[in-house]
Design a protein around this motif. Structure first.
Motif, PDB file in Angstrom:
ATOM      1  N   ASP A  76       0.865  -1.176   0.000  1.00  0.00           N
ATOM      2  CA  ASP A  76       0.000   0.000   0.000  1.00  0.00           C
ATOM      3  C   ASP A  76       0.903   1.228   0.000  1.00  0.00           C
ATOM      4  O   ASP A  76       1.417   1.619   1.031  1.00  0.00           O
ATOM      5  CB  ASP A  76      -0.903  -0.041   1.235  1.00  0.00           C
ATOM      6  N   ARG A  77       1.122   1.835  -1.150  1.00  0.00           N
ATOM      7  CA  ARG A  77       2.002   2.991  -1.257  1.00  0.00           C
ATOM      8  C   ARG A  77       1.167   4.259  -1.198  1.00  0.00           C
ATOM      9  O   ARG A  77       0.238   4.437  -1.981  1.00  0.00           O
ATOM     10  CB  ARG A  77       2.787   2.940  -2.569  1.00  0.00           C
ATOM     11  N   ARG A  78       1.519   5.102  -0.268  1.00  0.00           N
ATOM     12  CA  ARG A  78       0.798   6.357  -0.088  1.00  0.00           C
ATOM     13  C   ARG A  78       1.773   7.514  -0.121  1.00  0.00           C
ATOM     14  O   ARG A  78       2.937   7.364   0.202  1.00  0.00           O
ATOM     15  CB  ARG A  78       0.035   6.360   1.226  1.00  0.00           C
ATOM     16  N   ILE A  79       1.257   8.678  -0.485  1.00  0.00           N
ATOM     17  CA  ILE A  79       2.053   9.886  -0.495  1.00  0.00           C
ATOM     18  C   ILE A  79       1.397  10.929   0.394  1.00  0.00           C
ATOM     19  O   ILE A  79       0.188  10.907   0.622  1.00  0.00           O
ATOM     20  CB  ILE A  79       2.234  10.442  -1.923  1.00  0.00           C
ATOM     21  N   ALA A  80       2.213  11.856   0.880  1.00  0.00           N
ATOM     22  CA  ALA A  80       1.726  12.896   1.782  1.00  0.00           C
ATOM     23  C   ALA A  80       1.969  14.271   1.179  1.00  0.00           C
ATOM     24  O   ALA A  80       2.953  14.489   0.468  1.00  0.00           O
ATOM     25  CB  ALA A  80       2.440  12.796   3.123  1.00  0.00           C
ATOM     26  N   CYS A  81       1.085  15.179   1.483  1.00  0.00           N
ATOM     27  CA  CYS A  81       1.232  16.568   1.061  1.00  0.00           C
ATOM     28  C   CYS A  81       2.169  17.272   2.041  1.00  0.00           C
ATOM     29  O   CYS A  81       1.991  17.182   3.257  1.00  0.00           O
ATOM     30  CB  CYS A  81      -0.131  17.255   1.058  1.00  0.00           C
ATOM     31  N   ARG A  82       3.161  17.965   1.520  1.00  0.00           N
ATOM     32  CA  ARG A  82       4.108  18.681   2.387  1.00  0.00           C
ATOM     33  C   ARG A  82       3.502  19.939   2.982  1.00  0.00           C
ATOM     34  O   ARG A  82       4.031  20.484   3.937  1.00  0.00           O
ATOM     35  CB  ARG A  82       5.362  19.043   1.603  1.00  0.00           C
ATOM     36  N   GLU A  83       2.403  20.411   2.442  1.00  0.00           N
ATOM     37  CA  GLU A  83       1.765  21.625   2.932  1.00  0.00           C
ATOM     38  C   GLU A  83       0.789  21.346   4.071  1.00  0.00           C
ATOM     39  O   GLU A  83       0.876  21.937   5.128  1.00  0.00           O
ATOM     40  CB  GLU A  83       1.046  22.342   1.784  1.00  0.00           C
ATOM     41  N   CYS A  84      -0.169  20.434   3.849  1.00  0.00           N
ATOM     42  CA  CYS A  84      -1.225  20.202   4.842  1.00  0.00           C
ATOM     43  C   CYS A  84      -1.151  18.832   5.510  1.00  0.00           C
ATOM     44  O   CYS A  84      -1.977  18.516   6.358  1.00  0.00           O
ATOM     45  CB  CYS A  84      -2.600  20.404   4.210  1.00  0.00           C
ATOM     46  N   HIS A  85      -0.175  18.006   5.129  1.00  0.00           N
ATOM     47  CA  HIS A  85       0.063  16.676   5.705  1.00  0.00           C
ATOM     48  C   HIS A  85      -1.022  15.654   5.413  1.00  0.00           C
ATOM     49  O   HIS A  85      -1.070  14.606   6.049  1.00  0.00           O
ATOM     50  CB  HIS A  85       0.291  16.764   7.216  1.00  0.00           C
ATOM     51  N   GLN A 121      -1.851  13.322  -8.191  1.00  0.00           N
ATOM     52  CA  GLN A 121      -0.839  14.256  -8.700  1.00  0.00           C
ATOM     53  C   GLN A 121      -0.821  15.582  -7.928  1.00  0.00           C
ATOM     54  O   GLN A 121       0.174  16.295  -7.949  1.00  0.00           O
ATOM     55  CB  GLN A 121      -1.085  14.534 -10.175  1.00  0.00           C
ATOM     56  N   ALA A 122      -1.931  15.904  -7.273  1.00  0.00           N
ATOM     57  CA  ALA A 122      -2.032  17.123  -6.475  1.00  0.00           C
ATOM     58  C   ALA A 122      -2.925  16.837  -5.272  1.00  0.00           C
ATOM     59  O   ALA A 122      -3.814  15.998  -5.336  1.00  0.00           O
ATOM     60  CB  ALA A 122      -2.615  18.259  -7.298  1.00  0.00           C
ATOM     61  N   CYS A 123      -2.682  17.531  -4.201  1.00  0.00           N
ATOM     62  CA  CYS A 123      -3.429  17.316  -2.964  1.00  0.00           C
ATOM     63  C   CYS A 123      -4.884  17.761  -3.133  1.00  0.00           C
ATOM     64  O   CYS A 123      -5.141  18.926  -3.476  1.00  0.00           O
ATOM     65  CB  CYS A 123      -2.778  18.096  -1.838  1.00  0.00           C
ATOM     66  N   PRO A 124      -5.839  16.873  -2.882  1.00  0.00           N
ATOM     67  CA  PRO A 124      -7.257  17.249  -2.978  1.00  0.00           C
ATOM     68  C   PRO A 124      -7.698  18.232  -1.891  1.00  0.00           C
ATOM     69  O   PRO A 124      -8.703  18.915  -2.047  1.00  0.00           O
ATOM     70  CB  PRO A 124      -8.002  15.931  -2.820  1.00  0.00           C
ATOM     71  N   VAL A 125      -6.948  18.322  -0.791  1.00  0.00           N
ATOM     72  CA  VAL A 125      -7.334  19.218   0.303  1.00  0.00           C
ATOM     73  C   VAL A 125      -6.882  20.650   0.034  1.00  0.00           C
ATOM     74  O   VAL A 125      -7.669  21.577   0.096  1.00  0.00           O
ATOM     75  CB  VAL A 125      -6.763  18.717   1.654  1.00  0.00           C
ATOM     76  N   VAL A 145      -6.361  17.369  18.701  1.00  0.00           N
ATOM     77  CA  VAL A 145      -5.211  17.032  17.850  1.00  0.00           C
ATOM     78  C   VAL A 145      -5.364  17.702  16.488  1.00  0.00           C
ATOM     79  O   VAL A 145      -4.423  18.288  15.960  1.00  0.00           O
ATOM     80  CB  VAL A 145      -5.056  15.501  17.704  1.00  0.00           C
ATOM     81  N   ALA A 146      -6.553  17.631  15.907  1.00  0.00           N
ATOM     82  CA  ALA A 146      -6.799  18.288  14.617  1.00  0.00           C
ATOM     83  C   ALA A 146      -6.585  19.792  14.729  1.00  0.00           C
ATOM     84  O   ALA A 146      -6.011  20.411  13.834  1.00  0.00           O
ATOM     85  CB  ALA A 146      -8.210  17.987  14.129  1.00  0.00           C
ATOM     86  N   GLY A 147      -7.005  20.368  15.823  1.00  0.00           N
ATOM     87  CA  GLY A 147      -6.792  21.798  16.038  1.00  0.00           C
ATOM     88  C   GLY A 147      -5.318  22.153  16.115  1.00  0.00           C
ATOM     89  O   GLY A 147      -4.874  23.144  15.535  1.00  0.00           O
ATOM     90  N   ALA A 148      -4.539  21.333  16.799  1.00  0.00           N
ATOM     91  CA  ALA A 148      -3.099  21.571  16.912  1.00  0.00           C
ATOM     92  C   ALA A 148      -2.396  21.422  15.571  1.00  0.00           C
ATOM     93  O   ALA A 148      -1.380  22.071  15.317  1.00  0.00           O
ATOM     94  CB  ALA A 148      -2.493  20.614  17.931  1.00  0.00           C
ATOM     95  N   MET A 149      -2.950  20.577  14.705  1.00  0.00           N
ATOM     96  CA  MET A 149      -2.350  20.348  13.388  1.00  0.00           C
ATOM     97  C   MET A 149      -2.960  21.249  12.310  1.00  0.00           C
ATOM     98  O   MET A 149      -2.589  21.166  11.150  1.00  0.00           O
ATOM     99  CB  MET A 149      -2.554  18.879  12.975  1.00  0.00           C
ATOM    100  N   ASP A 150      -3.882  22.122  12.667  1.00  0.00           N
ATOM    101  CA  ASP A 150      -4.589  22.991  11.727  1.00  0.00           C
ATOM    102  C   ASP A 150      -5.372  22.206  10.684  1.00  0.00           C
ATOM    103  O   ASP A 150      -5.502  22.629   9.531  1.00  0.00           O
ATOM    104  CB  ASP A 150      -3.631  23.968  11.034  1.00  0.00           C
ATOM    105  N   VAL A 151      -5.925  21.066  11.062  1.00  0.00           N
ATOM    106  CA  VAL A 151      -6.733  20.239  10.177  1.00  0.00           C
ATOM    107  C   VAL A 151      -8.174  20.716  10.259  1.00  0.00           C
ATOM    108  O   VAL A 151      -8.740  20.818  11.343  1.00  0.00           O
ATOM    109  CB  VAL A 151      -6.637  18.747  10.572  1.00  0.00           C
ATOM    110  N   THR A 152      -8.773  21.014   9.100  1.00  0.00           N
ATOM    111  CA  THR A 152     -10.146  21.516   9.071  1.00  0.00           C
ATOM    112  C   THR A 152     -11.108  20.590   8.333  1.00  0.00           C
ATOM    113  O   THR A 152     -12.306  20.814   8.360  1.00  0.00           O
ATOM    114  CB  THR A 152     -10.199  22.906   8.406  1.00  0.00           C
ATOM    115  N   GLN A 153     -10.563  19.561   7.652  1.00  0.00           N
ATOM    116  CA  GLN A 153     -11.402  18.628   6.904  1.00  0.00           C
ATOM    117  C   GLN A 153     -11.155  17.205   7.381  1.00  0.00           C
ATOM    118  O   GLN A 153     -10.025  16.852   7.725  1.00  0.00           O
ATOM    119  CB  GLN A 153     -11.086  18.706   5.414  1.00  0.00           C
ATOM    120  N   PRO A 154     -12.190  16.367   7.416  1.00  0.00           N
ATOM    121  CA  PRO A 154     -11.991  14.952   7.777  1.00  0.00           C
ATOM    122  C   PRO A 154     -11.047  14.292   6.774  1.00  0.00           C
ATOM    123  O   PRO A 154     -11.009  14.648   5.599  1.00  0.00           O
ATOM    124  CB  PRO A 154     -13.384  14.354   7.667  1.00  0.00           C
ATOM    125  N   GLY A 155     -10.280  13.312   7.261  1.00  0.00           N
ATOM    126  CA  GLY A 155      -9.383  12.572   6.378  1.00  0.00           C
ATOM    127  C   GLY A 155      -8.251  11.933   7.135  1.00  0.00           C
ATOM    128  O   GLY A 155      -8.227  11.912   8.368  1.00  0.00           O
TER     129      GLY A 155
END
Length: 65
Positions: free
Chosen positions: A3-12, A20-24, A48-58
């Motif tokens: 299972d190969r996954r990639i991460a966005c360097r901007e929003c994690h 090819q581009a982050c959907p978030v 935890v989401a607040g500390a990470m600035d996460v605003t969308q489920p995922g």
């Protein structure tokens, strides 16, 4: 098959390697060099989401290199 996954360097956010581009956030700065992940179901109720600035489920990485 692995299972190969990639991460966005901007929003994690974490996605399948075929993206090819982050959907978030829309960034194309993606990497396969990341560590740890969390699944956020209700970002407005999560400290935890607040500390990470996460605003969308995922799925998000804890560390992106």
């Amino acid at each position: 098959m692995t299972d190969r996954r990639i991460a966005c360097r901007e929003c994690h956010s974490l996605y399948e390697a075929s993206v090819q581009a982050c959907p978030v956030c829309g960034s194309s700065r993606l990497t396969d060099d990341w560590a740890g992940c969390i699944i956020v179901a209700h970002p407005n109720q999560s400290d935890v989401a607040g500390a990470m600035d996460v605003t969308q489920p995922g799925t998000y990485t804890l560390k992106v290199r």
